[in-house]
Motif scaffolding. Structure first.
Motif, mmCIF file in Angstrom:
data_model
loop_
_atom_site.group_PDB
_atom_site.id
_atom_site.type_symbol
_atom_site.label_atom_id
_atom_site.label_comp_id
_atom_site.label_asym_id
_atom_site.label_seq_id
_atom_site.Cartn_x
_atom_site.Cartn_y
_atom_site.Cartn_z
ATOM 1 N N GLN A 90 21.896 82.348 -3.066
ATOM 2 C CA GLN A 90 22.507 82.241 -4.385
ATOM 3 C C GLN A 90 23.875 81.573 -4.296
ATOM 4 O OE1 GLN A 90 22.421 86.313 -5.778
ATOM 5 N NE2 GLN A 90 20.462 86.017 -6.820
ATOM 6 N N GLU A 91 24.636 81.896 -3.242
ATOM 7 C CA GLU A 91 25.936 81.259 -3.051
ATOM 8 C C GLU A 91 25.767 79.766 -2.760
ATOM 9 O OE1 GLU A 91 27.931 83.460 0.015
ATOM 10 O OE2 GLU A 91 27.944 85.297 -1.164
ATOM 11 N N LYS A 92 24.770 79.414 -1.934
ATOM 12 C CA LYS A 92 24.523 78.003 -1.635
ATOM 13 C C LYS A 92 24.130 77.239 -2.892
ATOM 14 C CE LYS A 92 22.519 76.513 2.152
ATOM 15 N NZ LYS A 92 21.564 76.314 3.249
ATOM 16 N N MET A 93 23.288 77.831 -3.724
ATOM 17 C CA MET A 93 22.873 77.172 -4.966
ATOM 18 C C MET A 93 24.058 76.967 -5.901
ATOM 19 S SD MET A 93 19.749 76.177 -5.166
ATOM 20 C CE MET A 93 19.559 75.961 -6.921
ATOM 21 N N LYS A 94 24.923 77.961 -5.999
ATOM 22 C CA LYS A 94 26.093 77.840 -6.871
ATOM 23 C C LYS A 94 27.008 76.730 -6.366
ATOM 24 C CE LYS A 94 29.801 80.270 -9.053
ATOM 25 N NZ LYS A 94 30.901 81.151 -8.863
ATOM 26 N N LYS A 116 18.163 92.840 5.169
ATOM 27 C CA LYS A 116 18.176 91.434 5.588
ATOM 28 C C LYS A 116 17.731 90.525 4.456
ATOM 29 C CE LYS A 116 17.404 92.212 10.490
ATOM 30 N NZ LYS A 116 16.487 92.024 11.617
ATOM 31 N N ARG A 117 16.720 90.964 3.718
ATOM 32 C CA ARG A 117 16.221 90.176 2.593
ATOM 33 C C ARG A 117 17.303 90.021 1.525
ATOM 34 N NH1 ARG A 117 11.070 92.782 1.200
ATOM 35 N NH2 ARG A 117 10.429 91.904 3.161
ATOM 36 N N GLU A 118 18.017 91.095 1.250
ATOM 37 C CA GLU A 118 19.082 91.057 0.237
ATOM 38 C C GLU A 118 20.225 90.152 0.697
ATOM 39 O OE1 GLU A 118 20.820 91.577 -3.313
ATOM 40 O OE2 GLU A 118 18.838 92.299 -2.757
ATOM 41 N N GLU A 119 20.580 90.220 1.982
ATOM 42 C CA GLU A 119 21.629 89.344 2.504
ATOM 43 C C GLU A 119 21.214 87.874 2.401
ATOM 44 O OE1 GLU A 119 22.269 90.731 6.470
ATOM 45 O OE2 GLU A 119 23.407 92.480 5.815
ATOM 46 N N PHE A 120 19.951 87.587 2.725
ATOM 47 C CA PHE A 120 19.441 86.219 2.626
ATOM 48 C C PHE A 120 19.484 85.742 1.179
ATOM 49 C CE2 PHE A 120 15.891 83.292 1.891
ATOM 50 C CZ PHE A 120 16.229 82.276 2.763
ATOM 51 N N ARG A 121 19.089 86.603 0.274
ATOM 52 C CA ARG A 121 19.086 86.244 -1.151
ATOM 53 C C ARG A 121 20.496 85.928 -1.646
ATOM 54 N NH1 ARG A 121 15.857 89.133 -5.948
ATOM 55 N NH2 ARG A 121 16.885 88.091 -7.643
ATOM 56 N N GLU A 122 21.469 86.761 -1.258
ATOM 57 C CA GLU A 122 22.853 86.526 -1.667
ATOM 58 C C GLU A 122 23.375 85.213 -1.085
ATOM 59 O OE1 GLU A 122 25.069 89.971 -0.527
ATOM 60 O OE2 GLU A 122 24.049 91.255 -1.973
#
Length: 83
Positions: A42-46, A33-39
Motif C-alpha cells: 500500500q505504501e509503494k502504491m501511494k 507477515k501477510r499484514e506487513e506485506f500488505r502495508e
C-alpha cells in the motif's frame, strides 16, 4: 483404588491445559507477515501514485510500472507480471 485414578485424571487434565497455552499458533505468524506485506504494498502504491500524478494514459501506466518495479530483484519479471 479411587485416589490413583483421580490423581491420574487430574494430571492428564493439567498437562493438556498447560500444553495448549504454550504452543504458538503457526497461523498467527502467517497473518502478521501477510499484514506487513500488505502495508508495504500500500505504501509503494501511494508513492507510485504520487510520483506519477501529473501523467496520463500510457505515460502514467509506464511510470507506475517503473515505480513499482524499481526495487524488484528481477525487474523484467516484475514488469511482465504487471502488464
Amino acid at each position: 483404588m479411587l485416589k490413583p485414578l483421580i490423581a491420574a485424571t487430574l494430571l492428564a487434565a493439567a498437562t493438556t491445559v498447560l500444553a495448549q497455552g504454550t504452543t504458538p499458533a503457526p497461523d498467527a505468524d502467517k497473518g502478521k507477515k501477510r499484514e506487513e506485506f500488505r502495508e508495504k504494498m500500500q505504501e509503494k502504491m501511494k508513492a507510485a501514485r504520487d510520483a506519477c500524478k501529473d501523467k496520463q494514459g500510457d505515460d502514467r501506466r509506464a511510470c507506475m510500472t517503473q515505480q513499482l518495479c524499481a526495487d524488484a530483484k528481477d525487474q523484467d519479471k516484475c514488469k511482465a507480471r504487471i502488464e
